[in-house]
Write an enzyme that holds these catalytic residues in place. Structure first.
Site, PDB file in Angstrom:
ATOM      1  N   SER A  65     -59.941 133.608  12.734  1.00  0.00           N
ATOM      2  CA  SER A  65     -60.114 132.350  13.468  1.00  0.00           C
ATOM      3  C   SER A  65     -61.584 131.953  13.543  1.00  0.00           C
ATOM      4  O   SER A  65     -62.484 132.787  13.458  1.00  0.00           O
ATOM      5  CB  SER A  65     -59.570 132.489  14.893  1.00  0.00           C
ATOM      6  OG  SER A  65     -58.218 132.850  14.886  1.00  0.00           O
TER       7      SER A  65
HETATM    8  N1  SAH Z   1     -56.600 137.494  15.562  1.00  0.00           N
HETATM    9  C1  SAH Z   1     -56.801 137.360  14.136  1.00  0.00           C
HETATM   10  C2  SAH Z   1     -56.316 136.012  13.648  1.00  0.00           C
HETATM   11  C3  SAH Z   1     -55.583 136.137  12.370  1.00  0.00           C
HETATM   12  S1  SAH Z   1     -54.616 134.727  11.892  1.00  0.00           S
HETATM   13  C4  SAH Z   1     -58.260 137.615  13.770  1.00  0.00           C
HETATM   14  O1  SAH Z   1     -59.090 137.749  14.665  1.00  0.00           O
HETATM   15  O2  SAH Z   1     -58.567 137.716  12.579  1.00  0.00           O
HETATM   16  C5  SAH Z   1     -53.048 135.086  12.636  1.00  0.00           C
HETATM   17  C6  SAH Z   1     -52.369 136.352  12.224  1.00  0.00           C
HETATM   18  O3  SAH Z   1     -51.063 136.336  12.812  1.00  0.00           O
HETATM   19  C7  SAH Z   1     -52.136 136.544  10.719  1.00  0.00           C
HETATM   20  O4  SAH Z   1     -52.715 137.732  10.299  1.00  0.00           O
HETATM   21  C8  SAH Z   1     -50.613 136.559  10.575  1.00  0.00           C
HETATM   22  O5  SAH Z   1     -50.153 137.436   9.555  1.00  0.00           O
HETATM   23  C9  SAH Z   1     -50.194 137.038  11.957  1.00  0.00           C
HETATM   24  N2  SAH Z   1     -48.811 136.744  12.325  1.00  0.00           N
HETATM   25  C10 SAH Z   1     -48.082 135.642  12.050  1.00  0.00           C
HETATM   26  N3  SAH Z   1     -46.840 135.762  12.554  1.00  0.00           N
HETATM   27  C11 SAH Z   1     -46.777 136.969  13.183  1.00  0.00           C
HETATM   28  C12 SAH Z   1     -45.776 137.679  13.886  1.00  0.00           C
HETATM   29  N4  SAH Z   1     -44.546 137.194  14.050  1.00  0.00           N
HETATM   30  N5  SAH Z   1     -46.070 138.892  14.382  1.00  0.00           N
HETATM   31  C13 SAH Z   1     -47.315 139.435  14.220  1.00  0.00           C
HETATM   32  N6  SAH Z   1     -48.302 138.818  13.549  1.00  0.00           N
HETATM   33  C14 SAH Z   1     -48.049 137.595  13.045  1.00  0.00           C
END
Ligand code: SAH
Length: 215
Positions: A65
């Site tokens: 993000s």
């Molecule tokens: N907090 C992360 C943001 C990553 S983007 C950071 O600091 O880098 C959001 C993430 O949510 C992605 O890696 C995606 O694979 C994950 N995601 C999407 N749906 C999900 C679910 N149902 N359960 C767990 N993770 C999920």
């Protein structure tokens, strides 16, 4: 590469100054973002972009993000030291590392096998004790519930029921809710069956998907 150069530190200071100018005023958040090297959480080839206030690809069609978004979600979450916090979407691990830096007990779930493995290894290398789970965030993590805070870092079409139930009474859940575009939403569990919802305007996240992905 897990080295933090003078130049990286300088760029990080500038980034944090920028976040202040954009209205982030919580000193604990600003200090955590100053301490945690964001370039550790992205590939070496994108190191030069680490301290821009933008989202950056991390593989598996996902992104780390934007720093402003991390700061904003963290401020809405109102964490205090020693709280038990569940994060949905470990991704790069950066948001979890920021929470850990703020002395929070972090539990984080990721549905992409590759990202989960990568973040888990990185946390070990950085000696960050963060509990990680490969699983579907829609189901939460019942074993350690209830959580004082829950943070969803992907766009959920609606607030997942299991997560509402795993939120401690008095606890706060922060999530971008919606399909194409989302609305940053804060939910306070006021009692067993009462939830107070406040909206904080539009935002844009990768989607929260169902089931795990083994690739
Ligand atoms: N907090 C992360 C943001 C990553 S983007 C950071 O600091 O880098 C959001 C993430 O949510 C992605 O890696 C995606 O694979 C994950 N995601 C999407 N749906 C999900 C679910 N149902 N359960 C767990 N993770 C999920």
């Amino acid at each position: 590469m897990l080295t933090d150069s003078h130049q990286d530190k300088g760029l990080r200071r500038q980034l944090v100054e920028g976040l202040k100018q954009k209205g982030i005023d919580n000193p604990d958040i600003l200090s955590a973002m100053l301490q945690v090297p964001r370039h550790f959480f992205i590939s070496d080839t994108l190191h030069h972009k680490a301290y821009e206030d933008t989202a950056i690809p991390i593989g598996c069609h996902q992104t780390i993000s934007q720093p402003f978004t991390v700061a904003k979600q963290t401020s809405l979450l109102e964490v205090q030291a020693n709280m038990k916090v569940l994060e949905i979407g470990t991704g790069s691990g950066y948001q979890a590392a920021i929470l850990k830096q703020m002395k929070v007990n972090v539990y984080s779930i990721e549905r992409q096998r590759d990202l989960y493995e990568h973040a888990k290894k990185l946390f070990a290398q950085l000696s960050l004790s963060i509990a990680t789970k490969f699983g579907d965030g829609y189901l939460g993590w019942q074993e350690f519930a209830p959580y004082e805070r829950i943070l969803i870092t992907c766009g959920a079409p609606s607030i997942p029921q299991a997560l509402l139930l795993q939120l401690k009474i008095g606890g706060i859940l922060v999530a971008p809710i919606g399909t194409d575009q989302q609305i940053m939403t804060k939910v306070v569990r006021q009692s067993e069956n009462n939830y107070q919802i406040t909206e904080y305007g539009p935002c844009s996240f990768v989607p929260m998907l169902e089931n795990v992905n083994h690739l």
